[in-house]
Scaffold this motif. Structure first.
Motif, PDB file in Angstrom:
ATOM      1  N   THR A 138       0.845  -1.194   0.000  1.00 50.18           N
ATOM      2  CA  THR A 138       0.000   0.000   0.000  1.00 50.18           C
ATOM      3  C   THR A 138       0.879   1.242   0.000  1.00 50.18           C
ATOM      4  OG1 THR A 138      -1.771  -1.117   1.228  1.00 50.18           O
ATOM      5  CG2 THR A 138      -1.797   1.289   1.236  1.00 50.18           C
ATOM      6  N   SER A 196       0.652   5.815  -0.537  1.00 49.47           N
ATOM      7  CA  SER A 196      -0.286   6.928  -0.433  1.00 49.47           C
ATOM      8  C   SER A 196       0.282   8.156  -1.121  1.00 49.47           C
ATOM      9  CB  SER A 196      -0.599   7.247   1.034  1.00 49.47           C
ATOM     10  OG  SER A 196       0.566   7.662   1.723  1.00 49.47           O
ATOM     11  N   ASN A 211      -5.000   6.632  -0.921  1.00 47.59           N
ATOM     12  CA  ASN A 211      -4.243   5.400  -0.716  1.00 47.59           C
ATOM     13  C   ASN A 211      -4.490   4.427  -1.861  1.00 47.59           C
ATOM     14  OD1 ASN A 211      -3.454   5.866   2.305  1.00 47.59           O
ATOM     15  ND2 ASN A 211      -5.648   6.264   2.198  1.00 47.59           N
ATOM     16  N   MET A 235      -3.841   0.259  -2.718  1.00 44.78           N
ATOM     17  CA  MET A 235      -3.398  -1.057  -2.281  1.00 44.78           C
ATOM     18  C   MET A 235      -3.422  -1.993  -3.493  1.00 44.78           C
ATOM     19  SD  MET A 235      -3.825  -4.361  -1.131  1.00 44.78           S
ATOM     20  CE  MET A 235      -5.457  -4.798  -0.559  1.00 44.78           C
ATOM     21  N   TYR A 273      -3.491  -5.302  -4.917  1.00 48.69           N
ATOM     22  CA  TYR A 273      -3.830  -6.606  -4.361  1.00 48.69           C
ATOM     23  C   TYR A 273      -3.759  -7.762  -5.360  1.00 48.69           C
ATOM     24  CZ  TYR A 273      -8.543  -5.961  -6.396  1.00 48.69           C
ATOM     25  OH  TYR A 273      -9.607  -5.760  -7.247  1.00 48.69           O
TER      26      TYR A 273
END
Length: 237
Positions: free
Chosen positions: A129, A131, A143, A145, A147
């Protein structure tokens, strides 16, 4: 506690998707699969990331496809285009490898203007993650992330929005009508929500901006009238 906004799939147009089910929907949606696997398209490796504007992905959020070779500056431009840009403020990143995008003393000559040309895949790890802060005064933090990593075939590879939250704009607190309220900002009624008709009396001299589908809504005069419309270059088509 932040409220939860549900999302709409840009592939099949299904609505009511809750954030924790969005990743699974992206994986299973036939229309998303079809649009990301075009016959004769350019083979591309890409991240799938959830982008969110608070500490948890509840109120403002998106599931986004980002090709691995996308330069960091293009990811930044995407975030500005869809959520942030108001007055050309500075940005700074946190969490990218090798300090890419971190705040630097530009007046001391330490800025590296080309550093954001590096591919996003060289700056993040799968499952990581990062930002980005926009505006060092009235700061909005976004932010990302990362995945999942998938292989796609696209006619014109680039960043694409797969699912985006929708918002229910509140009724005017004075007349109770669903009139797309605006923010009226003053010392006595900070960000009170009233429609134009009710607000243009007692509050007509106070600053006002439309409520937008963005974590920057109401900050530094941010307003985006077509906030439910994804800019064409990021549409899944």
């Amino acid at each position: 506690m932040a409220k939860t906004n549900k999302g709409k799939c840009e592939g099949c147009s299904v609505t009511g998707i809750i954030p924790k089910e969005a990743a699974q929907h992206c994986q299973k949606c036939p229309q998303i699969k079809q649009k990301l696997n075009v016959k004769g398209g350019t083979a591309t490796e890409a991240f799938v990331a959830i982008v969110f504007g608070d500490r948890v992905a509840t109120e403002y959020w998106m599931n986004v496809l980002i090709p691995c070779d996308t330069p960091v500056y293009e990811v930044e431009e995407f975030l500005k285009d869809i959520w942030l840009e108001c007055c050309g403020h500075m940005t700074t990143w946190e969490g990218l490898k090798n300090g890419v995008g971190e705040f630097k003393d530009i007046y001391g000559g330490n800025e590296e203007p080309d550093e954001k040309d590096v591919a996003i895949s060289e700056c993040v790890d799968l499952g990581g993650t990062v930002s980005m802060d926009y505006d060092m005064g009235t700061t909005t933090t976004v932010n990302l992330m990362f995945y999942e990593k998938i292989n796609v075939k696209m006619d014109d590879p680039g960043i694409r929005v797969l699912i985006r939250n929708t918002i229910n704009k509140p009724n005017c607190k004075e007349c109770k009508k669903p009139n797309h309220p605006v923010h009226y900002t003053c010392d006595d009624c900070d960000y009170s929500k009233m429609c134009e008709e009710c607000g243009d009396g007692e509050h007509e001299e106070h600053s006002k901006t439309t409520i937008s589908n963005s974590p920057r809504s109401g900050s530094c005069g941010y307003s985006y009238d077509d906030d439910e419309e994804i800019p064409e270059q990021y549409q899944l088509s």
